[in-house]
Design a protein around this motif. Structure first.
Motif, PDB file in Angstrom:
ATOM      1  N   ILE A 102     -14.676 -15.948 -64.320  1.00  0.00           N
ATOM      2  CA  ILE A 102     -13.651 -16.868 -64.827  1.00  0.00           C
ATOM      3  C   ILE A 102     -12.312 -16.154 -64.971  1.00  0.00           C
ATOM      4  O   ILE A 102     -11.256 -16.689 -64.601  1.00  0.00           O
ATOM      5  N   GLY A 103     -12.328 -14.939 -65.513  1.00  0.00           N
ATOM      6  CA  GLY A 103     -11.088 -14.172 -65.618  1.00  0.00           C
ATOM      7  C   GLY A 103     -10.488 -13.877 -64.257  1.00  0.00           C
ATOM      8  O   GLY A 103      -9.264 -13.927 -64.078  1.00  0.00           O
ATOM      9  N   PHE A 104     -11.344 -13.571 -63.286  1.00  0.00           N
ATOM     10  CA  PHE A 104     -10.889 -13.317 -61.912  1.00  0.00           C
ATOM     11  C   PHE A 104     -10.230 -14.557 -61.312  1.00  0.00           C
ATOM     12  O   PHE A 104      -9.138 -14.472 -60.718  1.00  0.00           O
ATOM     13  N   LEU A 105     -10.864 -15.700 -61.448  1.00  0.00           N
ATOM     14  CA  LEU A 105     -10.323 -16.937 -60.880  1.00  0.00           C
ATOM     15  C   LEU A 105      -9.004 -17.323 -61.531  1.00  0.00           C
ATOM     16  O   LEU A 105      -8.026 -17.656 -60.844  1.00  0.00           O
ATOM     17  N   LEU A 106      -8.951 -17.273 -62.868  1.00  0.00           N
ATOM     18  CA  LEU A 106      -7.722 -17.645 -63.559  1.00  0.00           C
ATOM     19  C   LEU A 106      -6.592 -16.670 -63.239  1.00  0.00           C
ATOM     20  O   LEU A 106      -5.446 -17.086 -63.007  1.00  0.00           O
ATOM     21  N   GLY A 152     -10.986 -14.267 -80.591  1.00  0.00           N
ATOM     22  CA  GLY A 152     -12.295 -14.109 -81.204  1.00  0.00           C
ATOM     23  C   GLY A 152     -13.195 -13.193 -80.390  1.00  0.00           C
ATOM     24  O   GLY A 152     -12.818 -12.674 -79.340  1.00  0.00           O
ATOM     25  N   ILE A 153     -14.424 -13.009 -80.887  1.00  0.00           N
ATOM     26  CA  ILE A 153     -15.362 -12.111 -80.214  1.00  0.00           C
ATOM     27  C   ILE A 153     -16.233 -12.840 -79.195  1.00  0.00           C
ATOM     28  O   ILE A 153     -17.155 -12.255 -78.629  1.00  0.00           O
ATOM     29  N   GLY A 154     -15.933 -14.110 -78.965  1.00  0.00           N
ATOM     30  CA  GLY A 154     -16.678 -14.869 -77.966  1.00  0.00           C
ATOM     31  C   GLY A 154     -16.208 -14.544 -76.553  1.00  0.00           C
ATOM     32  O   GLY A 154     -15.455 -13.594 -76.308  1.00  0.00           O
ATOM     33  N   ILE A 155     -16.621 -15.389 -75.606  1.00  0.00           N
ATOM     34  CA  ILE A 155     -16.323 -15.130 -74.203  1.00  0.00           C
ATOM     35  C   ILE A 155     -14.840 -15.306 -73.887  1.00  0.00           C
ATOM     36  O   ILE A 155     -14.330 -14.759 -72.910  1.00  0.00           O
ATOM     37  N   PHE A 163      -8.022 -11.878 -67.215  1.00  0.00           N
ATOM     38  CA  PHE A 163      -6.813 -12.558 -66.752  1.00  0.00           C
ATOM     39  C   PHE A 163      -5.594 -11.641 -66.863  1.00  0.00           C
ATOM     40  O   PHE A 163      -4.781 -11.540 -65.929  1.00  0.00           O
ATOM     41  N   ALA A 164      -5.461 -10.954 -68.003  1.00  0.00           N
ATOM     42  CA  ALA A 164      -4.294 -10.106 -68.229  1.00  0.00           C
ATOM     43  C   ALA A 164      -4.211  -8.971 -67.220  1.00  0.00           C
ATOM     44  O   ALA A 164      -3.116  -8.564 -66.816  1.00  0.00           O
ATOM     45  N   ILE A 165      -5.360  -8.456 -66.792  1.00  0.00           N
ATOM     46  CA  ILE A 165      -5.358  -7.337 -65.857  1.00  0.00           C
ATOM     47  C   ILE A 165      -5.104  -7.795 -64.424  1.00  0.00           C
ATOM     48  O   ILE A 165      -4.402  -7.135 -63.659  1.00  0.00           O
ATOM     49  N   THR A 166      -5.654  -8.950 -64.049  1.00  0.00           N
ATOM     50  CA  THR A 166      -5.582  -9.383 -62.649  1.00  0.00           C
ATOM     51  C   THR A 166      -4.326 -10.179 -62.312  1.00  0.00           C
ATOM     52  O   THR A 166      -3.886 -10.172 -61.164  1.00  0.00           O
ATOM     53  N   VAL A 167      -3.747 -10.851 -63.295  1.00  0.00           N
ATOM     54  CA  VAL A 167      -2.636 -11.757 -62.976  1.00  0.00           C
ATOM     55  C   VAL A 167      -1.424 -10.995 -62.460  1.00  0.00           C
ATOM     56  O   VAL A 167      -0.720 -11.469 -61.544  1.00  0.00           O
ATOM     57  N   VAL A 168      -1.164  -9.805 -62.983  1.00  0.00           N
ATOM     58  CA  VAL A 168       0.033  -9.070 -62.577  1.00  0.00           C
ATOM     59  C   VAL A 168      -0.126  -8.528 -61.157  1.00  0.00           C
ATOM     60  O   VAL A 168       0.805  -8.601 -60.339  1.00  0.00           O
ATOM     61  N   ILE A 169      -1.327  -7.979 -60.861  1.00  0.00           N
ATOM     62  CA  ILE A 169      -1.566  -7.459 -59.509  1.00  0.00           C
ATOM     63  C   ILE A 169      -1.404  -8.575 -58.479  1.00  0.00           C
ATOM     64  O   ILE A 169      -0.767  -8.396 -57.427  1.00  0.00           O
ATOM     65  N   THR A 170      -1.964  -9.738 -58.774  1.00  0.00           N
ATOM     66  CA  THR A 170      -1.862 -10.856 -57.841  1.00  0.00           C
ATOM     67  C   THR A 170      -0.421 -11.322 -57.689  1.00  0.00           C
ATOM     68  O   THR A 170       0.031 -11.645 -56.579  1.00  0.00           O
ATOM     69  N   THR A 171       0.306 -11.353 -58.789  1.00  0.00           N
ATOM     70  CA  THR A 171       1.713 -11.774 -58.745  1.00  0.00           C
ATOM     71  C   THR A 171       2.539 -10.855 -57.848  1.00  0.00           C
ATOM     72  O   THR A 171       3.285 -11.320 -56.974  1.00  0.00           O
ATOM     73  N   LEU A 172       2.414  -9.559 -58.054  1.00  0.00           N
ATOM     74  CA  LEU A 172       3.195  -8.602 -57.266  1.00  0.00           C
ATOM     75  C   LEU A 172       2.790  -8.617 -55.795  1.00  0.00           C
ATOM     76  O   LEU A 172       3.643  -8.532 -54.903  1.00  0.00           O
ATOM     77  N   THR A 173       1.476  -8.727 -55.533  1.00  0.00           N
ATOM     78  CA  THR A 173       1.005  -8.764 -54.144  1.00  0.00           C
ATOM     79  C   THR A 173       1.517 -10.015 -53.434  1.00  0.00           C
ATOM     80  O   THR A 173       1.970  -9.951 -52.283  1.00  0.00           O
ATOM     81  N   THR A 174       1.438 -11.148 -54.112  1.00  0.00           N
ATOM     82  CA  THR A 174       1.909 -12.397 -53.520  1.00  0.00           C
ATOM     83  C   THR A 174       3.423 -12.364 -53.297  1.00  0.00           C
ATOM     84  O   THR A 174       3.920 -12.803 -52.248  1.00  0.00           O
ATOM     85  N   ALA A 223     -11.115  -7.419 -63.009  1.00  0.00           N
ATOM     86  CA  ALA A 223     -11.642  -8.443 -63.922  1.00  0.00           C
ATOM     87  C   ALA A 223     -12.902  -7.950 -64.627  1.00  0.00           C
ATOM     88  O   ALA A 223     -13.097  -8.196 -65.822  1.00  0.00           O
ATOM     89  N   LEU A 224     -13.759  -7.240 -63.897  1.00  0.00           N
ATOM     90  CA  LEU A 224     -14.956  -6.668 -64.510  1.00  0.00           C
ATOM     91  C   LEU A 224     -14.573  -5.611 -65.546  1.00  0.00           C
ATOM     92  O   LEU A 224     -15.181  -5.546 -66.630  1.00  0.00           O
ATOM     93  N   THR A 225     -13.575  -4.806 -65.240  1.00  0.00           N
ATOM     94  CA  THR A 225     -13.095  -3.815 -66.201  1.00  0.00           C
ATOM     95  C   THR A 225     -12.580  -4.488 -67.465  1.00  0.00           C
ATOM     96  O   THR A 225     -12.866  -4.043 -68.587  1.00  0.00           O
TER      97      THR A 225
END
Length: 288
Positions: A102-106, A152-155, A163-174, A223-225
């Protein structure tokens, strides 16, 4: 005299005349062009894995390595099997899998939309670019406690970290893909009477898609990290939580068992994204 020289040269392979006889290249070419059989590669991988485990076990039993820190493969396998029987392995792995995907997709979709939006206004892009780079340079581990407190401590906190880790890489690459679009092609399409939206849909997006696809394999690992970091800070389930708990209680076999689960999960995710990447490249770049 020339006949004698030719005879000597033929017997010595051309050494008498200072020239070496041409060597056959068939064997060399066959070696260079040979492709290992898939089954042979798989057998070699399995054999290497077994050899490492055997040496590990022997080293732990003979005292060559400290079994307290490194444990033993047989003990790790026993601990892993207990987790399988109790159902914790499946539950924790699926929890980490869901938050990662989910984090990867978002992050991928959000970063793609943000990167493409920069094409519409250079003023807007130049304002946002330094802040995005600054956010990329910031260690996300520093944000983890805040994210856990907010979500919270949930999912939700694990998804937010991914999301925070992947969104920037995708933004710069795009954005780099958008900037690399042939400007002459854009001018030509405009000259044919196309609107700005038509140029965006017909030229900009298709030209930037290969760059976006190239970030997928990087994003799934990030996203896994993010999910694991979120589970370390605070979580109800997950492989990261189990590794953190085992480290606190000095259950070394449990640490290695969950590292094994994490390794298998990361490999499966990498393979799935690789398949998705090849399908997308075939569809958008017409590669076979």
């Amino acid at each position: 005299m020339s006949n004698e020289a030719e005879a000597v040269s033929s017997r010595t392979g051309g050494l008498a005349t200072g020239r070496s006889a041409p060597r056959p290249k068939s064997n060399w070419l066959k070696h260079e062009m040979a492709v290992p059989k898939p089954w042979a590669v798989n057998v070699g991988r399995v054999a290497l894995f077994i050899i490492v485990l055997v040496l590990w076990e022997i080293g732990a039993r003979t005292g060559l390595i400290n079994s307290f820190f490194w444990s033993q493969p047989l003990e790790i396998a026993r601990t892993w099997w207990i987790g399988v029987q109790s159902g914790t392995v499946w539950a924790d792995t699926m929890y980490t899998f869901r938050s990662t995907v989910i984090g990867f997709l978002l992050g991928t979709l959000g970063g793609t939309a943000l990167g493409l939006s920069f094409w519409w206004s250079k003023y807007y892009a130049r304002i946002c670019e330094p802040f995005i780079i600054m956010f990329e340079a910031m260690p996300k581990l520093a944000l983890a406690p805040i994210i856990v407190l907010v979500f919270g401590i949930g999912i939700g906190s694990k998804i937010a970290m991914g999301f925070a880790i992947t969104v920037v890489i995708t933004t710069l690459t795009t954005y780099n893909g958008v900037r690399s679009v042939d400007k002459d092609l854009v001018r030509m399409v405009y000259s044919l009477g196309a609107s700005r939206m038509q140029v965006f849909r017909k030229v900009i997006v298709p030209s930037a898609i290969p760059a976006m696809i190239s970030a997928l394999r990087i994003n799934i690992g990030l996203a896994l990290t993010g999910a694991i970091v979120g589970e370390y800070i605070g979580s109800e389930k997950g492989l990261g939580r189990m590794i953190f708990y085992a480290g606190q209680t000095y259950e070394i076999s449990l640490i290695w068992a969950n590292i094994f689960n994490l390794s298998v999960l990361s490999m499966l995710l990498y393979i799935l994204i690789g398949k998705l990447e090849s399908v997308l490249l075939k569809g958008f770049t017409h590669q076979k």
